[in-house]
Motif scaffolding. Structure first.
Motif, short mmCIF file in Angstrom:
data_model
loop_
_atom_site.label_atom_id
_atom_site.label_comp_id
_atom_site.label_asym_id
_atom_site.label_seq_id
_atom_site.Cartn_x
_atom_site.Cartn_y
_atom_site.Cartn_z
N ALA A 223 0.83 -1.20 0.00
CA ALA A 223 0.00 0.00 0.00
C ALA A 223 0.86 1.25 0.00
N LEU A 224 0.45 2.23 -0.79
CA LEU A 224 1.06 3.55 -0.80
C LEU A 224 0.06 4.56 -0.26
N ARG A 225 0.57 5.54 0.43
CA ARG A 225 -0.24 6.64 0.94
C ARG A 225 0.29 7.92 0.33
N ALA A 226 -0.53 8.56 -0.50
CA ALA A 226 -0.11 9.80 -1.16
C ALA A 226 -0.89 10.97 -0.55
N ILE A 227 -0.17 11.99 -0.08
CA ILE A 227 -0.77 13.16 0.54
C ILE A 227 -0.68 14.33 -0.43
N TYR A 228 -1.76 15.12 -0.51
CA TYR A 228 -1.83 16.25 -1.45
C TYR A 228 -2.22 17.53 -0.73
N ALA A 229 -1.85 18.62 -1.34
CA ALA A 229 -2.16 19.92 -0.76
C ALA A 229 -3.66 20.20 -0.79
N ASP A 230 -4.35 19.69 -1.83
CA ASP A 230 -5.78 19.94 -1.96
C ASP A 230 -6.42 18.84 -2.80
N VAL A 231 -7.75 18.87 -2.86
CA VAL A 231 -8.48 17.80 -3.56
C VAL A 231 -8.26 17.86 -5.07
N GLU A 232 -8.05 19.06 -5.60
CA GLU A 232 -7.82 19.17 -7.05
C GLU A 232 -6.55 18.43 -7.46
N ALA A 233 -5.50 18.56 -6.65
CA ALA A 233 -4.24 17.86 -6.96
C ALA A 233 -4.42 16.35 -6.87
N ALA A 234 -5.18 15.89 -5.89
CA ALA A 234 -5.42 14.45 -5.75
C ALA A 234 -6.24 13.92 -6.91
N ALA A 235 -7.27 14.67 -7.34
CA ALA A 235 -8.10 14.23 -8.45
C ALA A 235 -7.29 14.16 -9.74
N ALA A 236 -6.41 15.12 -9.94
CA ALA A 236 -5.55 15.09 -11.13
C ALA A 236 -4.62 13.88 -11.09
N ALA A 237 -4.16 13.51 -9.90
CA ALA A 237 -3.30 12.34 -9.77
C ALA A 237 -4.05 11.06 -10.10
N VAL A 238 -5.33 10.99 -9.76
CA VAL A 238 -6.13 9.81 -10.10
C VAL A 238 -6.16 9.62 -11.62
N ALA A 239 -6.39 10.71 -12.34
CA ALA A 239 -6.41 10.61 -13.80
C ALA A 239 -5.07 10.12 -14.34
N ARG A 240 -3.97 10.58 -13.76
CA ARG A 240 -2.64 10.12 -14.20
C ARG A 240 -2.44 8.64 -13.88
N LEU A 241 -2.85 8.24 -12.69
CA LEU A 241 -2.67 6.86 -12.27
C LEU A 241 -3.42 5.89 -13.18
N MET A 254 -9.75 10.40 -0.40
CA MET A 254 -10.33 11.09 0.76
C MET A 254 -10.05 12.57 0.65
N ASP A 255 -11.05 13.40 0.88
CA ASP A 255 -10.77 14.83 0.96
C ASP A 255 -10.25 15.18 2.35
N GLY A 256 -9.97 16.46 2.59
CA GLY A 256 -9.34 16.87 3.84
C GLY A 256 -10.14 16.54 5.08
N ASP A 257 -11.47 16.71 5.02
CA ASP A 257 -12.31 16.38 6.17
C ASP A 257 -12.25 14.89 6.47
N CYS A 258 -12.24 14.07 5.42
CA CYS A 258 -12.16 12.63 5.64
C CYS A 258 -10.82 12.22 6.24
N VAL A 259 -9.76 12.90 5.81
CA VAL A 259 -8.45 12.62 6.39
C VAL A 259 -8.47 12.90 7.89
N ARG A 260 -9.06 14.01 8.25
CA ARG A 260 -9.14 14.36 9.68
C ARG A 260 -9.94 13.31 10.45
N LEU A 261 -11.07 12.87 9.89
CA LEU A 261 -11.88 11.86 10.56
C LEU A 261 -11.13 10.53 10.67
N ALA A 262 -10.45 10.15 9.60
CA ALA A 262 -9.69 8.90 9.63
C ALA A 262 -8.62 8.95 10.71
N ARG A 263 -8.07 10.15 10.93
CA ARG A 263 -7.04 10.31 11.96
C ARG A 263 -7.65 10.38 13.36
#
Length: 467
Positions: A223-241, A254-263
Motif C-alpha cells: 500500500a502507498l499513501r499519497a498526501i496532497y495539498a488539496d483535492v484538485e491535486a489528488a483528483a488530477a493524480a487519479v487521472a494520471r494513475l 479522501m478529501d481533507g475532512d475525511c483525512v481528519r476523521l480517519a485520523r
C-alpha cells in the motif's frame, strides 16, 4: 389489502413448513427497513429453503395479486428492499449455502442468502477470492450484491459484481425457473441475460443460485499513501494513475475532512495538514510488484503532491483501510444529518466533478465531504446538514440537484454501486431518454407480466402514468 388472505396464508404455511412464514407484527417489523432509513410493514415474511419453494410461492402470489419484495440483509441505502404495506417479503436467510467450490474451474456455486464474508472465508483455504468487496461485505448477502451490482475498492482492478458472475438460476415473476450463462469464461450462445438480472434490484426475477467467477489471491500486496495539498491535486493524480499501464488493485480518495476523521476517529496515522489523500495498493508476484509500485509512485507524484510513502507494515496498512471503511458512520460526528450519494463519472472527468462539488459547497453554504473509489470515477458525496433546520434542508436538496446535474453533464451516472431503489427512481428520467426507459419497461413486463416483483422500484413512472 390490510392483511394476508387466510387462504393464501394457509397455502404458504403448508409450502414453507414450520417457521417458514412470519405474520406477527413484531417479526414483520424487522424486515420492513433497510439502510436508507425508510420503513414499511409487510403483510408477512416468507423464508424459503430451496428454489422449488421460491417458484411455488411466486406462483401463489401471482395468482393472488400479491407483490413480492426480495431481501438479503437490508444493507442497501436506496430503499430497494423497503416493502409496501401490501407486500410479502421473501427473505433468503435460510438459503445460505456454498453448494460447490471448484478450484480447477475457478468457480463457486452459492445460494443467495450466503454472506459475502462467509464466502471469502470458505474460499481462502483454496487460495481464491470473489472480488466484490463492499464496505458491508461481512453483513451483506451474495444475493444483495447481485441485486445492486455491488463493487468496492477492488473493483478498480477486478471489476464489480457483474464482471464476476458466470451463471444464474432465477424465478421470474411469471413463476418460471430460468437458467442463464454457464460455468465458463467464454460463451457466445444467445443473449447474456445473467448480466441483465445483475443490478435489477429484484424487479425482474428472484435469484436462487449463482455461479461466481473466482480469482486467485495475490501472493503479495503493498500500500502507498499519497498526501496532497488539496483535492484538485489528488483528483488530477487519479487521472494520471489510471492513464498509465499498471492498474492498482485499489485506489481510494479522501478529501481533507475525511483525512481528519480517519485520523481523529479512525485512529489512522495521518498528517494534520493533509488537504487530500489517495490510498493506492498494488498486488501480484514479488517479481513484478516492485516495478508496479514504482510506476504507481511516479504517477501519484506531481503538482500538489506533498508525499508518497509506503505503509511501513501490515498493521499500519490495516489501520488505514479500517479507517477508510469507518468514514461513513464517522461523518455523523460532523453534522446530525447527511445525504450520501454514490455518483460516478469517467475517470478522466473526476477532477471536474471534484471541482464542481467544491463549488456547490460554497454556493449552498454547506459542508460537502467526498471519499470513494476514485479509480472507477465513483465518489461518495456526503452533504452534511441539520434536518431540523428547514433552511439547511432546502439548501441540501438544492446542492444535491446541482451535483446530479453536473454528473449527468459529465457523462456519468447517478449511482455507481448503491443502486436506484426507491430513493433515486425519478432521477432515471433525467439521466436516461424515454426510448431507453421504454425498452426497460418492456423487459420488465416480459420477466414480470403481473408486475408483482418489487413494484415501484428502479423504473420511474411512464409519461402515461403506468409503472
Amino acid at each position: 389489502m390490510t392483511e394476508l388472505p387466510a387462504v393464501l396464508a394457509d397455502e404458504l404455511r403448508t409450502l414453507l413448513g414450520p417457521g417458514g412464514l412470519l405474520v406477527d407484527e413484531s417479526e414483520r417489523l424487522v424486515y420492513g427497513y433497510d439502510n436508507s432509513r425508510r420503513q414499511g410493514l409487510p403483510l408477512a415474511v416468507a423464508l424459503p429453503t430451496d428454489a422449488a419453494q421460491v417458484q411455488a410461492l411466486v406462483g401463489l402470489c401471482r395468482d393472488h395479486g400479491l407483490p413480492l419484495v426480495a431481501r438479503g440483509r437490508g444493507t442497501n441505502t436506496t430503499g430497494a428492499t423497503v416493502p409496501g404495506e401490501d407486500a410479502l417479503v421473501v427473505s433468503f436467510e435460510r438459503m445460505d449455502q456454498v453448494l460447490a467450490i471448484r478450484p480447477g474451474d475457478r468457480v463457486a456455486v452459492v445460494q443467495p442468502g450466503l454472506l459475502n464474508g462467509d464466502l471469502q472465508a470458505a474460499l481462502a483455504p483454496h487460495g481464491l477470492f470473489w472480488p466484490p468487496d463492499p464496505t458491508s461485505a461481512n453483513f451483506s448477502t451474495i444475493g444483495g450484491n447481485l441485486a445492486c451490482n455491488a463493487g468496492g475498492p477492488r473493483a478498480v482492478k477486478y471489476g464489480a459484481t457483474r464482471d464476476n458472475v458466470l451463471a444464474l438460476k432465477a424465478v421470474t415473476g411469471a413463476g418460471a425457473l430460468v437458467e442463464f450463462g454457464a460455468a465458463t469464461t467464454k460463451g457466445a450462445s444467445g443473449y447474456d441475460l445473467s448480466r441483465l438480472l445483475i443490478g435489477s434490484e429484484g424487479t425482474l426475477a428472484l435469484i436462487v443460485e449463482a455461479t461466481l467467477k473466482l480469482t486467485p489471491l495475490a501472493p503479495q500486496r503493498l500500500a502507498l499513501r499519497a498526501i496532497y495539498a488539496d483535492v484538485e491535486a489528488a483528483a488530477a493524480a487519479v487521472a494520471r494513475l489510471m492513464a498509465q499501464p499498471v492498474t492498482p488493485s485499489m485506489l481510494e480518495f479522501m478529501d481533507g475532512d475525511c483525512v481528519r476523521l480517519a485520523r481523529d476517529v479512525g485512529g489512522a496515522e495521518l498528517p494534520a495538514d493533509a488537504g487530500a489523500l489517495l490510498m493506492i495498493e498494488a498486488d501480484g508476484d514479488e517479481a513484478v510488484l516492485d516495478a508496479a509500485v514504482a510506476a504507481l509512485r511516479q504517477a501519484a507524484g506531481g503538482e500538489g503532491c506533498l508525499s508518497v510513502e509506503a505503509a511501513p507494515d501490515e498493521a499500519a496498512r490495516t489501520r488505514l483501510w479500517a479507517a477508510r471503511k469507518a468514514l461513513s458512520p464517522a461523518l455523523r460526528t460532523l453534522a446530525p444529518g447527511k445525504i450520501n450519494e454514490d455518483v460516478v463519472v469517467p475517470v478522466s472527468r473526476l477532477p471536474a466533478l471534484v471541482a464542481a462539488v467544491r463549488t456547490a459547497a460554497g454556493l449552498h453554504a454547506l459542508p460537502i465531504v467526498c471519499f470513494g473509489h476514485a479509480g472507477n470515477g465513483n465518489l461518495h458525496v456526503n452533504i452534511l446538514y441539520d434536518p431540523a433546520d428547514a433552511d439547511q434542508a432546502r439548501r441540501a436538496d438544492a446542492a444535491l440537484e446541482t451535483i446530479f446535474d453536473t454528473v449527468i453533464a459529465l457523462g456519468g451516472q447517478v449511482s455507481g454501486e448503491h443502486g436506484i431503489g426507491l430513493v433515486k427512481r425519478e432521477l432515471l428520467a433525467r439521466s436516461l431518454d424515454q426510448a431507453t426507459l421504454g425498452l426497460m419497461r418492456a423487459i420488465k413486463s416480459q420477466f414480470d407480466p403481473a408486475g408483482i416483483l418489487n413494484p415501484g422500484k428502479v423504473l420511474p413512472a411512464s409519461p402515461e402514468g403506468q409503472p
